[in-house]
Write a protein that holds these residues in place. Structure first.
Motif, PDB file in Angstrom:
ATOM      1  N   GLU A   5       0.823  -1.205   0.000  1.00  0.00           N
ATOM      2  CA  GLU A   5       0.000   0.000   0.000  1.00  0.00           C
ATOM      3  C   GLU A   5       0.863   1.263   0.000  1.00  0.00           C
ATOM      4  N   LYS A   6       1.965   1.223   0.750  1.00  0.00           N
ATOM      5  CA  LYS A   6       2.881   2.369   0.760  1.00  0.00           C
ATOM      6  C   LYS A   6       3.479   2.597  -0.625  1.00  0.00           C
ATOM      7  N   ALA A   7       3.865   1.486  -1.291  1.00  0.00           N
ATOM      8  CA  ALA A   7       4.459   1.601  -2.615  1.00  0.00           C
ATOM      9  C   ALA A   7       3.449   2.143  -3.627  1.00  0.00           C
ATOM     10  N   GLU A   8       2.202   1.650  -3.561  1.00  0.00           N
ATOM     11  CA  GLU A   8       1.168   2.136  -4.479  1.00  0.00           C
ATOM     12  C   GLU A   8       0.870   3.614  -4.241  1.00  0.00           C
ATOM     13  N   LYS A   9       0.836   4.019  -2.984  1.00  0.00           N
ATOM     14  CA  LYS A   9       0.576   5.424  -2.659  1.00  0.00           C
ATOM     15  C   LYS A   9       1.723   6.307  -3.140  1.00  0.00           C
ATOM     16  N   PHE A  10       2.953   5.816  -2.975  1.00  0.00           N
ATOM     17  CA  PHE A  10       4.118   6.567  -3.438  1.00  0.00           C
ATOM     18  C   PHE A  10       4.074   6.748  -4.958  1.00  0.00           C
ATOM     19  N   ALA A  11       3.696   5.685  -5.683  1.00  0.00           N
ATOM     20  CA  ALA A  11       3.609   5.767  -7.149  1.00  0.00           C
ATOM     21  C   ALA A  11       2.528   6.746  -7.583  1.00  0.00           C
ATOM     22  N   GLU A  12       1.451   6.823  -6.818  1.00  0.00           N
ATOM     23  CA  GLU A  12       0.365   7.737  -7.164  1.00  0.00           C
ATOM     24  C   GLU A  12       0.769   9.196  -6.985  1.00  0.00           C
ATOM     25  N   GLN A  13       1.777   9.458  -6.131  1.00  0.00           N
ATOM     26  CA  GLN A  13       2.226  10.837  -5.902  1.00  0.00           C
ATOM     27  C   GLN A  13       3.029  11.387  -7.071  1.00  0.00           C
ATOM     28  N   ALA A  14       3.515  10.485  -7.945  1.00  0.00           N
ATOM     29  CA  ALA A  14       4.328  10.934  -9.078  1.00  0.00           C
ATOM     30  C   ALA A  14       3.484  11.750 -10.044  1.00  0.00           C
ATOM     31  N   PRO A  15       4.053  12.757 -10.665  1.00  0.00           N
ATOM     32  CA  PRO A  15       3.278  13.586 -11.608  1.00  0.00           C
ATOM     33  C   PRO A  15       2.889  12.776 -12.845  1.00  0.00           C
ATOM     34  N   PRO A  16       1.671  12.992 -13.348  1.00  0.00           N
ATOM     35  CA  PRO A  16       1.246  12.263 -14.562  1.00  0.00           C
ATOM     36  C   PRO A  16       1.966  12.792 -15.795  1.00  0.00           C
ATOM     37  N   LEU A  17       1.892  12.032 -16.861  1.00  0.00           N
ATOM     38  CA  LEU A  17       2.516  12.452 -18.111  1.00  0.00           C
ATOM     39  C   LEU A  17       1.812  13.684 -18.678  1.00  0.00           C
ATOM     40  N   ARG A  18       2.596  14.671 -19.070  1.00  0.00           N
ATOM     41  CA  ARG A  18       2.052  15.831 -19.767  1.00  0.00           C
ATOM     42  C   ARG A  18       2.014  15.537 -21.273  1.00  0.00           C
ATOM     43  N   GLU A  19       1.274  16.356 -21.982  1.00  0.00           N
ATOM     44  CA  GLU A  19       1.139  16.136 -23.420  1.00  0.00           C
ATOM     45  C   GLU A  19       2.485  16.202 -24.121  1.00  0.00           C
ATOM     46  N   GLY A  20       3.328  17.162 -23.722  1.00  0.00           N
ATOM     47  CA  GLY A  20       4.645  17.287 -24.344  1.00  0.00           C
ATOM     48  C   GLY A  20       5.520  16.075 -24.082  1.00  0.00           C
ATOM     49  N   ILE A  25       7.830  10.805 -26.063  1.00  0.00           N
ATOM     50  CA  ILE A  25       7.883   9.337 -26.112  1.00  0.00           C
ATOM     51  C   ILE A  25       7.484   8.851 -27.496  1.00  0.00           C
ATOM     52  N   ASN A  26       6.438   9.457 -28.047  1.00  0.00           N
ATOM     53  CA  ASN A  26       5.984   9.065 -29.389  1.00  0.00           C
ATOM     54  C   ASN A  26       7.079   9.282 -30.432  1.00  0.00           C
ATOM     55  N   ALA A  27       7.906  10.315 -30.227  1.00  0.00           N
ATOM     56  CA  ALA A  27       8.982  10.608 -31.178  1.00  0.00           C
ATOM     57  C   ALA A  27      10.085   9.555 -31.153  1.00  0.00           C
ATOM     58  N   LEU A  28      10.104   8.696 -30.118  1.00  0.00           N
ATOM     59  CA  LEU A  28      11.113   7.635 -30.048  1.00  0.00           C
ATOM     60  C   LEU A  28      10.823   6.524 -31.057  1.00  0.00           C
ATOM     61  N   PHE A  29       9.599   6.426 -31.531  1.00  0.00           N
ATOM     62  CA  PHE A  29       9.189   5.348 -32.430  1.00  0.00           C
ATOM     63  C   PHE A  29       9.350   5.774 -33.891  1.00  0.00           C
ATOM     64  N   PRO A  30       9.463   4.811 -34.796  1.00  0.00           N
ATOM     65  CA  PRO A  30       9.506   5.162 -36.220  1.00  0.00           C
ATOM     66  C   PRO A  30       8.227   5.895 -36.622  1.00  0.00           C
TER      67      PRO A  30
END
Length: 567
Positions: A5-20, A25-30
């Motif tokens: 539960e501590k690990a899941e809560k810690f992961a939820e505190q991370a900022p979500p991906l922004r559009e940029g 990430i999309n630019a990494l692909f062909p």
């Protein structure tokens, strides 16, 4: 609260991906431009557009997108992958054109990437590791975003690093939080990449958002190009949380190798560097004058290691000169300890033997140490009084080496002559299997020259006797597999001694002919270095070894760009 539960809560505190960040990430692909010419539809993966083109009223770029030839995928992984043939008519990025009626199920277009995204968020530097994929089979949007699975979350703050990871495979939860609460101890960081668990596919990843570091306390550590930490950036950021000032100073001093040792190997060079001190002079334990002298050298950390191991008796300038002559600190100090010598005395002795090859000098301290160790090994076996310094450190090392090697070869021959038939029968029976493997791996013939393994122990002894060098002393070690001796011959005279090779795996240790070409005699070299004379042949052979000693059905070496000859 449980660890999970501590690990899941810690992961939820991370900022979500922004559009940029998602676009990065999309630019990494062909980048593909899919089209269906029959209906006039176009899908672009680079800018996620799905449009229908009117070929009559469309502009030139759109019309070209409809008529640009379809680019096929390679038939296998050795063929060159297609390169972008035009620019996207929507965003201008280079794209690979695919006509849908020629792409089948498009399973071969699926691709995978690993990305670590950085963000300065709520007073800490966050790193989110994603396992990313893009698929173009039925059920997936051809112009859709990549699928990004969060597999690791890291939070970097001065003096504290936290990490939670999970498997890239399946839908497993985050289970625990790993922390690095203090500086490096016992050569091991607690923080690691989440991709190390599936290292079969490599451990590298792409970094996104490195400019976010400039807002963090670690910004001064990023004054250099940090591509040197490919696949180790998370460990580098961890080190920056505990040694920011020290890493900044080392980078400014041009000592990148010391930072790399700290990050990748957990080696602190603690005998030389005080990682608890932030003062430029005290971190190396030097005064200002000594530091100025050291910065005037090539700044190799081994210069300071040698200076400290010799207890400061030798100046940094002299230590730099010795390191420039190829001194191997570990082997030299081990040899001095084994034979009861003061390391400084041994180094100065070896330095005197290095000089112009034309006048009998050796090429460097590594070669001088190897010749001296060959001498004392042979001298010990033949009963020399090595407790006397003038015997242990002979004035004329070359002549003493040749004389001791000659006596050692004679002694070995006498020992073997006692029970020659019985001994050879046992040794040769055991060696035969090894010889066959050596022939398969090293056997080579090209341009009238060949390399082969010795038939038996006696042939190595004959080689040393005829060519008058010390290979006879290597016979037992070769038979037991400790080292590898090979013969280089002219193809028309395969049994006539000519050049002798010592190998360590695929590395050529040494190659010599008659009397070692005189490299350590008073008169100097009387024959050119075989490495230079036969460089093309040896380089071709070593390259063939490096690529796995591949042979054709007739057992001949498979070479590229050269005529194949039987080995």
């Amino acid at each position: 609260m449980t660890e999970r539960e501590k690990a899941e809560k810690f992961a939820e505190q991370a900022p979500p991906l922004r559009e940029g960040e998602l676009e990065a990430i999309n630019a990494l692909f062909p980048a593909y431009l899919f089209r269906r010419r029959k209906t006039g539809e176009v899908w672009t993966t680079c800018c996620h557009e799905h449009i229908t083109v009117d070929t009559i009223s469309a502009n030139g770029d759109m019309r070209r997108a409809m008529w640009e030839p379809h680019q096929r995928e390679p038939m296998n992984r050795w063929n060159e992958t297609p390169k972008p043939s035009m620019k996207c008519p929507c965003c201008g990025k280079p794209v690979i054109v695919k006509e849908l009626r020629y792409t089948g199920r498009r399973e071969n277009l699926s691709s995978y990437r690993r990305a670590v995204v950085l963000r300065w968020y709520k007073g800490a530097l966050w790193a989110r590791a994603y396992d990313c994929s893009k698929h173009y089979t039925a059920g997936y949007n051809l112009a859709g975003e990549p699928v990004c699975k969060l597999v690791g979350v890291y939070r970097f703050r001065p003096g504290l690093v936290e990490e939670t990871t999970r498997s890239w495979y399946g839908n497993y939860p985050f289970t625990s939080i790993v922390t690095q609460e203090g500086p490096l101890t016992k050569g091991k960081w607690n923080i690691h990449s989440p991709f190390a668990a599936n290292a079969y596919y490599g451990i590298g990843y792409d970094m996104i958002g490195l400019d976010e570091v400039l807002e963090s306390p670690m910004r001064y550590c990023f004054q250099k190009d940090n591509d040197m930490f490919y696949g180790r950036m998370l460990e580098f950021l961890t080190a920056c949380c505990f040694y920011p000032r020290q890493i900044e100073m080392l980078f400014k001093a041009g000592m990148d190798d010391v930072v790399r040792d700290l990050v990748e190997r957990g080696v602190k060079h603690a005998a030389v560097i005080d990682w608890n001190n932030e003062n430029p002079t005290k971190i190396f334990g030097l005064n200002r004058q000594e530091l100025k002298i050291f910065l005037g050298t090539n700044r190799d950390i081994e210069i300071l290691e040698l200076h400290k191991r010799l207890k400061g008796r030798i100046s940094i300038t002299v230590c730099a000169e010795w390191m420039g002559m190829g001194l191997d600190i570990r082997k030299t100090f081990q040899a001095a300890k084994r034979w009861g010598l003061d390391p400084e005395r041994l180094i100065r002795y070896l330095v005197d033997k290095v000089g112009c090859l034309r006048y009998g000098g050796l090429a460097g301290l590594r070669e001088a140490l190897r010749i001296w160790e060959d001498y004392v090994t042979a001298a010990e076996a033949t009963g020399y009084p090595l407790h006397r310094e003038n015997v242990l450190l002979p004035k004329d090392l070359g002549a003493a080496h040749d004389e001791a090697a000659k006596k050692h070869n004679a002694l070995l021959q006498r020992q073997r002559a006692l029970t020659e038939q019985e001994r050879l029968a046992v040794i040769n029976a055991a060696y035969e299997e090894r010889r066959e493997k050596l022939e398969l791996k090293y056997g080579f013939e090209m341009d009238g020259l060949l390399i082969r393994a010795p038939i038996n122990c006696a042939e190595i002894l004959d080689e040393g006797r005829i060519l008058k060098h010390c290979v006879g002393g290597y016979a037992d070690r070769h038979v037991r597999g400790i080292t590898t001796i090979l013969f280089m011959r002219r193809a028309e005279k395969p049994n006539e001694p000519w050049l002798t090779i010592e190998m360590k795996e695929n590395k050529l240790v040494q190659i010599h002919g008659y009397r070692n070409e005189g490299i350590h005699t008073k008169k100097g070299r009387f024959a050119p270095d075989p490495r230079e004379v036969y460089r093309e042949f040896l380089d071709t052979w070593l390259d063939w070894l490096k690529k796995g000693s591949k042979r054709d059905k007739q057992g001949r070496p498979k070479l590229t760009g050269k005529k194949k000859t039987a080995a």
